[in-house]
Design a protein around this motif. Structure first.
Motif, PDB file in Angstrom:
ATOM      1  N   GLU A  72     -43.037  27.380-107.358  1.00  0.00           N
ATOM      2  CA  GLU A  72     -42.123  26.906-106.320  1.00  0.00           C
ATOM      3  C   GLU A  72     -41.727  25.447-106.532  1.00  0.00           C
ATOM      4  OE1 GLU A  72     -45.281  26.932-106.238  1.00  0.00           O
ATOM      5  OE2 GLU A  72     -46.121  25.481-104.831  1.00  0.00           O
ATOM      6  N   SER A  73     -42.281  24.773-107.536  1.00  0.00           N
ATOM      7  CA  SER A  73     -42.048  23.371-107.871  1.00  0.00           C
ATOM      8  C   SER A  73     -42.961  22.455-107.074  1.00  0.00           C
ATOM      9  CB  SER A  73     -40.590  22.959-107.641  1.00  0.00           C
ATOM     10  OG  SER A  73     -40.494  21.558-107.434  1.00  0.00           O
ATOM     11  N   ALA A  74     -43.587  21.529-107.793  1.00  0.00           N
ATOM     12  CA  ALA A  74     -44.393  20.497-107.144  1.00  0.00           C
ATOM     13  C   ALA A  74     -43.561  19.220-107.161  1.00  0.00           C
ATOM     14  CB  ALA A  74     -45.710  20.303-107.903  1.00  0.00           C
ATOM     15  N   GLY A  75     -43.091  18.814-106.006  1.00  0.00           N
ATOM     16  CA  GLY A  75     -42.232  17.630-105.960  1.00  0.00           C
ATOM     17  C   GLY A  75     -40.829  17.959-106.413  1.00  0.00           C
ATOM     18  N   ARG A  76     -40.305  17.176-107.350  1.00  0.00           N
ATOM     19  CA  ARG A  76     -38.915  17.399-107.754  1.00  0.00           C
ATOM     20  C   ARG A  76     -38.782  18.050-109.126  1.00  0.00           C
ATOM     21  NH1 ARG A  76     -36.178  12.186-107.792  1.00  0.00           N
ATOM     22  NH2 ARG A  76     -38.215  11.360-108.287  1.00  0.00           N
ATOM     23  N   TRP A  77     -39.867  18.574-109.656  1.00  0.00           N
ATOM     24  CA  TRP A  77     -39.798  19.267-110.942  1.00  0.00           C
ATOM     25  C   TRP A  77     -39.115  20.615-110.732  1.00  0.00           C
ATOM     26  CZ3 TRP A  77     -41.259  16.168-114.813  1.00  0.00           C
ATOM     27  CH2 TRP A  77     -42.136  15.118-114.531  1.00  0.00           C
ATOM     28  N   PRO A  78     -38.611  21.206-111.814  1.00  0.00           N
ATOM     29  CA  PRO A  78     -37.860  22.454-111.633  1.00  0.00           C
ATOM     30  C   PRO A  78     -38.709  23.589-111.050  1.00  0.00           C
ATOM     31  CG  PRO A  78     -37.533  21.581-113.853  1.00  0.00           C
ATOM     32  CD  PRO A  78     -38.602  20.746-113.215  1.00  0.00           C
ATOM     33  N   GLN A  79     -38.058  24.356-110.211  1.00  0.00           N
ATOM     34  CA  GLN A  79     -38.653  25.575-109.663  1.00  0.00           C
ATOM     35  C   GLN A  79     -38.475  26.674-110.707  1.00  0.00           C
ATOM     36  OE1 GLN A  79     -37.060  26.246-105.769  1.00  0.00           O
ATOM     37  NE2 GLN A  79     -37.774  28.377-105.645  1.00  0.00           N
ATOM     38  N   VAL A  80     -39.530  27.447-110.995  1.00  0.00           N
ATOM     39  CA  VAL A  80     -39.387  28.483-112.021  1.00  0.00           C
ATOM     40  C   VAL A  80     -39.508  29.897-111.457  1.00  0.00           C
ATOM     41  CG1 VAL A  80     -40.070  27.069-114.009  1.00  0.00           C
ATOM     42  CG2 VAL A  80     -41.830  28.303-112.711  1.00  0.00           C
ATOM     43  N   ALA A  81     -39.774  30.010-110.163  1.00  0.00           N
ATOM     44  CA  ALA A  81     -39.839  31.343-109.554  1.00  0.00           C
ATOM     45  C   ALA A  81     -39.119  31.342-108.212  1.00  0.00           C
ATOM     46  CB  ALA A  81     -41.294  31.781-109.366  1.00  0.00           C
ATOM     47  N   GLY A  82     -38.707  32.522-107.783  1.00  0.00           N
ATOM     48  CA  GLY A  82     -38.030  32.653-106.491  1.00  0.00           C
ATOM     49  C   GLY A  82     -36.520  32.552-106.637  1.00  0.00           C
ATOM     50  N   GLY A  83     -35.862  32.374-105.500  1.00  0.00           N
ATOM     51  CA  GLY A  83     -34.410  32.183-105.511  1.00  0.00           C
ATOM     52  C   GLY A  83     -33.601  33.461-105.575  1.00  0.00           C
ATOM     53  N   CYS A 142     -46.640  20.599-112.400  1.00  0.00           N
ATOM     54  CA  CYS A 142     -45.215  20.284-112.225  1.00  0.00           C
ATOM     55  C   CYS A 142     -44.469  21.412-111.509  1.00  0.00           C
ATOM     56  CB  CYS A 142     -44.544  20.035-113.575  1.00  0.00           C
ATOM     57  SG  CYS A 142     -45.161  18.566-114.415  1.00  0.00           S
ATOM     58  N   HIS A 143     -44.717  22.626-111.946  1.00  0.00           N
ATOM     59  CA  HIS A 143     -43.886  23.730-111.446  1.00  0.00           C
ATOM     60  C   HIS A 143     -44.467  24.404-110.198  1.00  0.00           C
ATOM     61  CE1 HIS A 143     -41.064  23.399-114.685  1.00  0.00           C
ATOM     62  NE2 HIS A 143     -42.009  23.496-115.602  1.00  0.00           N
ATOM     63  N   GLY A 144     -45.638  23.960-109.765  1.00  0.00           N
ATOM     64  CA  GLY A 144     -46.233  24.523-108.553  1.00  0.00           C
ATOM     65  C   GLY A 144     -47.022  25.792-108.840  1.00  0.00           C
ATOM     66  N   GLU A 145     -48.055  26.028-108.062  1.00  0.00           N
ATOM     67  CA  GLU A 145     -48.938  27.171-108.304  1.00  0.00           C
ATOM     68  C   GLU A 145     -48.207  28.501-108.278  1.00  0.00           C
ATOM     69  OE1 GLU A 145     -52.582  27.537-106.162  1.00  0.00           O
ATOM     70  OE2 GLU A 145     -53.031  25.397-106.377  1.00  0.00           O
ATOM     71  N   PHE A 146     -47.161  28.560-107.489  1.00  0.00           N
ATOM     72  CA  PHE A 146     -46.399  29.813-107.387  1.00  0.00           C
ATOM     73  C   PHE A 146     -45.022  29.705-108.038  1.00  0.00           C
ATOM     74  CE2 PHE A 146     -49.281  29.354-103.792  1.00  0.00           C
ATOM     75  CZ  PHE A 146     -50.074  30.485-103.968  1.00  0.00           C
ATOM     76  N   LEU A 196     -44.935  35.872-111.537  1.00  0.00           N
ATOM     77  CA  LEU A 196     -44.599  35.034-110.372  1.00  0.00           C
ATOM     78  C   LEU A 196     -43.225  35.404-109.814  1.00  0.00           C
ATOM     79  CD1 LEU A 196     -45.767  31.443-111.468  1.00  0.00           C
ATOM     80  CD2 LEU A 196     -46.813  32.909-109.722  1.00  0.00           C
ATOM     81  N   ASN A 197     -42.388  35.967-110.659  1.00  0.00           N
ATOM     82  CA  ASN A 197     -41.048  36.360-110.235  1.00  0.00           C
ATOM     83  C   ASN A 197     -40.950  37.847-109.888  1.00  0.00           C
ATOM     84  OD1 ASN A 197     -38.926  34.093-110.433  1.00  0.00           O
ATOM     85  ND2 ASN A 197     -40.120  33.800-112.304  1.00  0.00           N
TER      86      ASN A 197
END
Lengths: 219, 423
Positions: free
Chosen positions: A79-90, A73-77, A144-145
């Motif tokens: 960064e989000s897979a699809g429309r799930w929440p992004q948990v790193a970056g920004g 859901c949240h992507g390997e990095f 990741l952050n």
């Protein structure tokens, strides 16, 4: 008050007559909660670490947990897979036109993330991580952050070492002073502004559901 | 039943949105009212006047008329990644009065609806108390209880509209609000049973859903007017609204009204849970964010006419809407027909209660000219609902939450209504 005859009714009349003193009389309802009962549900963690469980986990261990339990859901990095929440970056985006709020860019405290994952993640399989897995996966999200390095081990002892970048980014509700002009009990009623023009229309960026034809690339 | 329009699917968007049967009469604008069936109109005698209808208990739990099938909660499927952490909206455009029917109250779940067996419901009170307690539902129902009508508005209501007019329907722009009657136990009575220690300053409220949604509430508020409610509109809470027990936090953003309430913990500091840091904080233009913005400021919206409720006839027209304030009673509502240039006082009809919705009306003769409809609420603290421009001047456009700006509806010459912004 003549109706207040039976015991139960007396209590009700008493409470309604003097709500502020409701606590002066114990009704004796419910029973003592046992420490074991409380422990099973007492999962909150505060910024000062109060509530942290026993356990520990490294970034490395966390990578495995993250890849199997979170990345879909949240992507390997993060960064989000699809429309799930992004948990790193920004980082650095909060004052832009497109702020990206993540654990690294926005969360003020490590506990806010730890406590949340403990309560609610993985989405659909909540409260299924062991305490060690929980420490590990949160350590990995920090990694990741770029908040910790790859050798970091998160535990009750190291918890307080982690400072979140946006900790100073919050202040308490100040509407009553910052928005004082809105308390203006005598607002204008007549000729308050020049004849108005339309400056924006929903139709231009129509995202109304059930009207797919009129929607422009909303997905 | 041989024909006709009644049984066919309603094809056009306009029909779909407006739903109910049209008005008869000459000056139909906006068209597309459902056709009448002459067989049912005088001098003919319709079927329902000749034949027996359903008997009693054929509908043991009554439903709205089948002709009201369009009056339902709706979601915006592309808004969120999953239906379990998402929102559905109250169809405000089709409702009147102040009480929201239980089945139409908007939903916001963070991990879906918890289906709690009432026999297995437990509420634990612990932390800085003399005696940690555990209650069953039967225990809760033995407490003295009160009845209160309150508005509940999600902090993210109108959140899509910060940058400009976006969703074309007041169900979507304003439908994360409902107003119902609660029956519940004053929270202070429950807490007193456990004995709150003098060092306690905050309360953590936590749900039993798969998000175990939790929020920090200052003890002062908890001891003031909060309730642990078991009933809404006279019956047990709906599962979507937290069956069998939810917190009622009058005037404050909906997120703190924790549903499926399972745990209350007393502490000396707030918890800074994810829902009061990452979410439900108001990001300002400078990149810093307001937190603990619990109170919902005064707000109003014209529910009809609105995009889903176009004007169908020239002549006498009732403009109708809802207003509320989390700071107390609504004192006055003004309505403008020219985009906020000139205002007149609307007529509030029905109950005017603390931190509840009021229903307002403004009657007008519409001759087919374009209107820019606005409403503005004023509460008993003297707070006047601001324009969206005024709000953005202070907060920027990234705030997401707490958008209580004045809404503008453009009524066009054909009676159709559109969500717009004005100078």
């Amino acid at each position: 008050m003549s109706k207040c005859r039976s015991f139960a009714v007396v209590a009700v009349c008493f409470l309604l007559a003097a709500p502020a003193v409701a606590g002066e009389r114990h009704l004796g309802l419910g029973r003592a909660a046992s420490p074991a009962e409380i422990a099973g549900w007492d999962i909150d963690v505060r910024p000062d670490g109060q509530g942290l469980p026993v356990g520990k986990g490294s970034v490395r261990q966390g990578e495995e947990v993250y890849m199997t339990r979170c990345a879909a859901c949240h992507g390997e990095f993060g960064e989000s897979a699809g429309r799930w929440p992004q948990v790193a970056g920004g980082t650095g985006s909060l004052s832009s036109d497109d702020p990206v709020k993540t654990v690294g860019s926005y969360f003020p405290y490590l506990s806010s993330a730890f406590d949340y994952v403990r309560h609610a993640m993985p989405f659909g399989d909540a409260q299924s991580l062991s305490n060690d897995e929980l420490y590990a996966v949160v350590a990995y999200v920090l990694f990741l952050n770029d908040i910790v390095d790859e050798k970091f081990v998160l535990s009750r002892d190291t918890f307080a070492q982690v400072k979140m970048p946006n900790q100073a980014g919050f202040y308490d509700d100040d509407r009553e002073t910052a928005e004082k002009p809105f308390w203006n009990a005598k607002p204008c009623m007549k000729d308050c502004k020049p004849p108005v023009t339309i400056t924006g229309r929903a139709r231009v960026i129509d995202v109304t559901p059930d009207d797919k034809a009129a929607r422009h690339g909303a997905d | 039943m041989d024909d006709d329009n009644e049984s066919k699917p309603i094809p056009s968007r306009r029909r779909f949105l407006s739903g109910a049967a049209g008005l008869s009469g000459a000056a139909l604008v906006g068209g597309a009212a459902r056709a009448e069936n002459l067989k049912n109109l005088p001098p003919n005698v319709p079927e329902w006047t000749r034949a027996l209808g359903d008997g009693v208990a054929v509908r043991p739990y009554g439903h709205p008329s089948k002709y009201e099938a369009n009056v339902i909660r709706r979601d915006v499927s592309w808004l969120t990644a999953s239906k379990e952490s998402s929102v559905s909206f109250t169809p405000l455009h089709a409702l009147d009065g102040i009480i929201t029917p239980s089945g139409l109250c908007f939903e916001r779940h963070h991990s879906g609806i918890a289906e709690i067996d009432p026999e297995d419901y437990r509420l634990i009170i612990h932390g800085l108390v003399d005696k940690p307690l555990i209650y069953t539902l039967a225990d809760l129902k033995r407490f003295p209880r009160v009845n209160r009508i309150y508005v509940l508005e999600c902090a993210a209501n109108s959140g899509m509209e910060w940058r400009g007019a976006q969703l074309n329907g007041c169900q979507y722009t304003h439908g994360m609000v409902h107003c119902v009657e609660y029956t519940g136990v004053p929270l202070r009575v429950l807490l007193a049973e456990a004995g709150v220690k003098g060092s306690a300053k905050w309360l953590l409220a936590e749900g039993a859903d798969a998000a175990a949604m939790s929020r920090s509430i200052p003890l002062e508020k908890a001891l003031d007017d909060c309730l642990v409610a078991t009933h809404m509109n006279g019956e047990m809470l709906r599962p979507e609204q937290g069956y069998p027990a939810r917190l009622v936090v009058p005037g404050w953003e909906g997120n703190v009204w924790v549903k499926w309430l399972r745990r209350l913990k007393l502490g000396d500091e707030p918890w800074f849970a994810r829902e009061e840091t990452s979410k439900y904080t108001d990001l300002m233009a400078d990149g810093r964010a307001r937190r603990f913005t619990y109170v919902m400021d005064a707000k109003s919206v014209i529910t009809s006419p609105s995009p889903q409720a176009p004007v169908r006839a020239k002549g006498f027209t009732v403009i109708s809407g809802l207003a509320w304030s989390g700071r107390g009673k609504v004192k006055r509502v003004d309505v403008s027909l020219d985009g906020g240039r000139n205002w007149r006082e609307a007529r509030i009809d029905g109950l005017v209660l603390d931190k509840a919705c009021v229903r307002f009306y403004a009657e007008t003769d519409w001759n087919g000219e374009e209107l820019l409809l606005q409403s503005r609420a004023i509460d008993e603290t003297g707070y006047v609902q601001p324009t969206k421009t005024e709000l953005r001047k202070i907060r920027g456009a990234n705030s997401v939450y707490h958008n209580n700006g004045i809404q503008t509806w453009l009524v066009k010459r054909d009676g159709e209504v559109e969500n717009v912004e004005v100078s």
